[in-house]
Design an enzyme around this catalytic site. Structure first.
Site, PDB file in Angstrom:
ATOM      1  N   GLY A  12      30.671  16.697 -50.983  1.00  0.00           N
ATOM      2  CA  GLY A  12      30.342  17.805 -51.210  1.00  0.00           C
ATOM      3  C   GLY A  12      31.510  18.784 -50.946  1.00  0.00           C
ATOM      4  O   GLY A  12      32.514  18.808 -51.107  1.00  0.00           O
ATOM      5  N   ARG A  89      21.913  24.172 -36.381  1.00  0.00           N
ATOM      6  CA  ARG A  89      22.198  22.953 -36.950  1.00  0.00           C
ATOM      7  C   ARG A  89      21.014  21.551 -36.554  1.00  0.00           C
ATOM      8  O   ARG A  89      20.930  20.841 -37.047  1.00  0.00           O
ATOM      9  CB  ARG A  89      23.528  22.581 -35.858  1.00  0.00           C
ATOM     10  CG  ARG A  89      24.541  23.395 -36.303  1.00  0.00           C
ATOM     11  CD  ARG A  89      25.880  22.780 -35.474  1.00  0.00           C
ATOM     12  NE  ARG A  89      27.031  23.804 -35.722  1.00  0.00           N
ATOM     13  CZ  ARG A  89      27.579  25.029 -35.043  1.00  0.00           C
ATOM     14  NH1 ARG A  89      26.895  25.014 -34.028  1.00  0.00           N
ATOM     15  NH2 ARG A  89      28.438  25.444 -35.347  1.00  0.00           N
ATOM     16  N   ILE A 119      31.128  14.162 -39.272  1.00  0.00           N
ATOM     17  CA  ILE A 119      31.122  15.885 -39.160  1.00  0.00           C
ATOM     18  C   ILE A 119      29.830  16.242 -39.574  1.00  0.00           C
ATOM     19  O   ILE A 119      29.392  17.383 -39.040  1.00  0.00           O
ATOM     20  CB  ILE A 119      32.025  16.223 -40.351  1.00  0.00           C
ATOM     21  CG1 ILE A 119      33.465  15.977 -40.160  1.00  0.00           C
ATOM     22  CG2 ILE A 119      32.171  17.785 -40.336  1.00  0.00           C
ATOM     23  CD1 ILE A 119      34.689  16.366 -41.248  1.00  0.00           C
ATOM     24  N   HIS A 176      28.265  20.719 -29.758  1.00  0.00           N
ATOM     25  CA  HIS A 176      28.722  21.279 -30.921  1.00  0.00           C
ATOM     26  C   HIS A 176      27.501  22.384 -31.375  1.00  0.00           C
ATOM     27  O   HIS A 176      26.902  22.203 -32.504  1.00  0.00           O
ATOM     28  CB  HIS A 176      29.195  20.807 -32.033  1.00  0.00           C
ATOM     29  CG  HIS A 176      29.645  21.462 -33.543  1.00  0.00           C
ATOM     30  ND1 HIS A 176      30.499  22.387 -33.146  1.00  0.00           N
ATOM     31  CD2 HIS A 176      29.334  21.364 -34.700  1.00  0.00           C
ATOM     32  CE1 HIS A 176      31.029  22.893 -34.427  1.00  0.00           C
ATOM     33  NE2 HIS A 176      30.162  22.154 -35.431  1.00  0.00           N
TER      34      HIS A 176
HETATM   35  N1  APR Z   1      24.586   9.275 -48.704  1.00  0.00           N
HETATM   36  C1  APR Z   1      25.898   9.774 -49.087  1.00  0.00           C
HETATM   37  N2  APR Z   1      26.083  11.298 -49.617  1.00  0.00           N
HETATM   38  C2  APR Z   1      25.125  11.875 -49.454  1.00  0.00           C
HETATM   39  C3  APR Z   1      23.660  11.362 -48.849  1.00  0.00           C
HETATM   40  C4  APR Z   1      23.657  10.040 -48.530  1.00  0.00           C
HETATM   41  N3  APR Z   1      22.402   9.535 -48.088  1.00  0.00           N
HETATM   42  N4  APR Z   1      23.015  12.591 -48.733  1.00  0.00           N
HETATM   43  C5  APR Z   1      23.491  13.717 -49.095  1.00  0.00           C
HETATM   44  N5  APR Z   1      24.748  13.311 -49.442  1.00  0.00           N
HETATM   45  C6  APR Z   1      25.708  14.236 -50.037  1.00  0.00           C
HETATM   46  C7  APR Z   1      25.157  15.070 -50.868  1.00  0.00           C
HETATM   47  O1  APR Z   1      24.934  14.704 -51.989  1.00  0.00           O
HETATM   48  C8  APR Z   1      26.263  16.183 -50.833  1.00  0.00           C
HETATM   49  O2  APR Z   1      27.276  16.128 -51.917  1.00  0.00           O
HETATM   50  O3  APR Z   1      26.173  14.665 -48.903  1.00  0.00           O
HETATM   51  C9  APR Z   1      27.282  15.883 -49.639  1.00  0.00           C
HETATM   52  C10 APR Z   1      26.973  17.097 -48.613  1.00  0.00           C
HETATM   53  O4  APR Z   1      27.795  17.987 -49.064  1.00  0.00           O
HETATM   54  P1  APR Z   1      27.559  19.575 -48.944  1.00  0.00           P
HETATM   55  O5  APR Z   1      25.928  19.886 -49.293  1.00  0.00           O
HETATM   56  O6  APR Z   1      28.472  20.458 -49.810  1.00  0.00           O
HETATM   57  O7  APR Z   1      27.512  20.040 -47.416  1.00  0.00           O
HETATM   58  P2  APR Z   1      29.065  20.179 -46.721  1.00  0.00           P
HETATM   59  O8  APR Z   1      29.373  21.756 -46.642  1.00  0.00           O
HETATM   60  O9  APR Z   1      30.081  19.314 -47.275  1.00  0.00           O
HETATM   61  O10 APR Z   1      28.516  19.779 -45.161  1.00  0.00           O
HETATM   62  C11 APR Z   1      28.319  18.555 -44.816  1.00  0.00           C
HETATM   63  O11 APR Z   1      28.888  18.526 -42.441  1.00  0.00           O
HETATM   64  O12 APR Z   1      29.494  20.445 -41.162  1.00  0.00           O
HETATM   65  C12 APR Z   1      28.393  19.603 -41.742  1.00  0.00           C
HETATM   66  O13 APR Z   1      26.404  20.983 -41.358  1.00  0.00           O
HETATM   67  C13 APR Z   1      27.136  20.213 -42.203  1.00  0.00           C
HETATM   68  O14 APR Z   1      25.729  18.425 -42.117  1.00  0.00           O
HETATM   69  C14 APR Z   1      26.527  19.195 -43.047  1.00  0.00           C
HETATM   70  C15 APR Z   1      27.675  18.300 -43.409  1.00  0.00           C
END
Ligand code: APR
Length: 320
Positions: A12, A89, A119, A176
């Site tokens: 993501g 969070r 993270i 955090h």
């Molecule tokens: N396995 C792999 N990837 C997954 C899974 C899973 N089971 N479930 C969700 N994802 C992927 C989603 O498809 C998405 O692309 O995790 C990605 C998360 O990306 P974003 O939604 O863009 O979130 P992001 O801003 O990158 O933050 C991710 O980090 O700081 C923390 O609070 C934040 O928990 C969050 C994480």
């Protein structure tokens, strides 16, 4: 020597930024893994096409198959959901705990020798759960929070003093979350204790308190402004610094969510503490002297983390 392999679980906003930074720094070849089909492949293709312009040879691939992370040296985990405005969070716990289970198993089965940086939020609970699910040694699983929280503190202090961020050494301990503990007694402006420097510059104690408070709520401020999602540039940059410390055996002392057993009066908890990172992973937790007030604040923060671990255990019996 073979190139290093960096696996990014979650492609993501943070995952994509991590891939770009790691490629620019030629840290190794990169695998972007996600459950969303096509998306990691698309990002990998887009990022690969930065190579000729930026001059990097790092190979970047996208995948939906855990087999592709086999043998990774470093794994950075951002899989899960980020916050939306109004969410803490901790509201992410239920969803992201299930994600940590599948990620932990993927790591255990494919790259059990990796150094794993988590993270995903709520960070201190998720890194604990990821360690439990993966079964990796505690020194090879760490959470990214303190580097980011300290960077936020340093940014606000540099703005207040009108000085270079390079001269601010800011120190944040604890979980955090909004109970994190920015420690002013260990925060310096090129060696000058921050409270002394504040006096020199005519900055009041209450102004420093406001900066501490803004640091604690620094993630939420960005969530509110973005409207859809949470911070990603600085979180990715922070995790890259930790990965570089490991790959380069740098022995950096970085504030990380590390496993603490015995120090700070804690008994088997992941929480933000100064940690030496080198080729052995998290090689040592440094225990510093704290004032009574700082100790109390740390206790409030670690109690909040412990509560989340209890919640994890009641949601998933295998963690109890
Ligand atoms: N396995 C792999 N990837 C997954 C899974 C899973 N089971 N479930 C969700 N994802 C992927 C989603 O498809 C998405 O692309 O995790 C990605 C998360 O990306 P974003 O939604 O863009 O979130 P992001 O801003 O990158 O933050 C991710 O980090 O700081 C923390 O609070 C934040 O928990 C969050 C994480």
């Amino acid at each position: 020597m073979a190139r290093k392999k960096i696996a990014l679980i979650g492609a993501g906003m943070i995952g994509g930024t991590l891939a770009h930074l790691a490629a620019k720094k030629e840290m190794g070849d990169i695998v972007l893994f996600d459950i969303a089909e096509g998306m990691p492949q698309g990002k990998a293709l887009d990022l690969s096409q930065c190579g000729p312009i930026e001059g990097f040879d790092a190979k970047i691939t996208g995948s939906n198959d855990y087999a592709d992370i086999a043998g990774a040296d470093v794994v950075i985990v951002t899989a899960g959901v980020p916050r939306k405005p109004g969410m803490s969070r901790d509201d992410l716990l239920g969803i992201n705990l299930k994600v940590m289970k599948s990620v932990g198993e993927g790591i255990k089965n494919n790259c059990p020798d990796a150094f794993v940086i988590c993270i995903t939020n709520p960070l201190d609970a998720m890194v604990w759960a990821l360690r439990e699910f993966s079964g990796l040694p505690h020194n090879k699983v760490v959470g990214m929070a303190g580097v980011l929280d300290s960077a936020r503190f340093a940014t606000f202090l540099a703005w207040e003093f009108g000085c270079s961020v390079k001269d601010v050494n800011a120190f944040v301990l604890g979980g955090h979350g909004d109970t994190m503990v920015p420690v002013t007694s260990y925060t310096t402006i090129n060696g000058i204790p921050v409270n002394d420097y504040a006096k020199i510059k005519g900055v009041s104690e209450s102004r420093i308190d406001e900066i501490v408070d803004r640091t604690r709520k620094g993630g939420g401020e960005i969530v509110g402004l973005l409207g859809n999602g949470s911070a990603y540039y600085a979180p990715a940059t922070s995790a890259i610094a930790m990965a570089e410390a490991y790959l380069g055996d740098q022995k950096r002392i970085l504030p990380c969510a590390s496993y603490v057993e015995g120090k700070y009066g804690l008994d088997g908890l992941y929480v933000g503490v100064p940690t030496v990172i080198g080729a052995g992973g998290t090689e040592e937790v440094i225990e510093i002297e704290l004032s009574d007030e700082e100790k109390n604040n740390l206790k409030v923060s670690t109690d909040a983390v412990e509560e989340l671990l209890e919640a994890c255990k009641s949601l998933d019996g295998s963690l109890a």
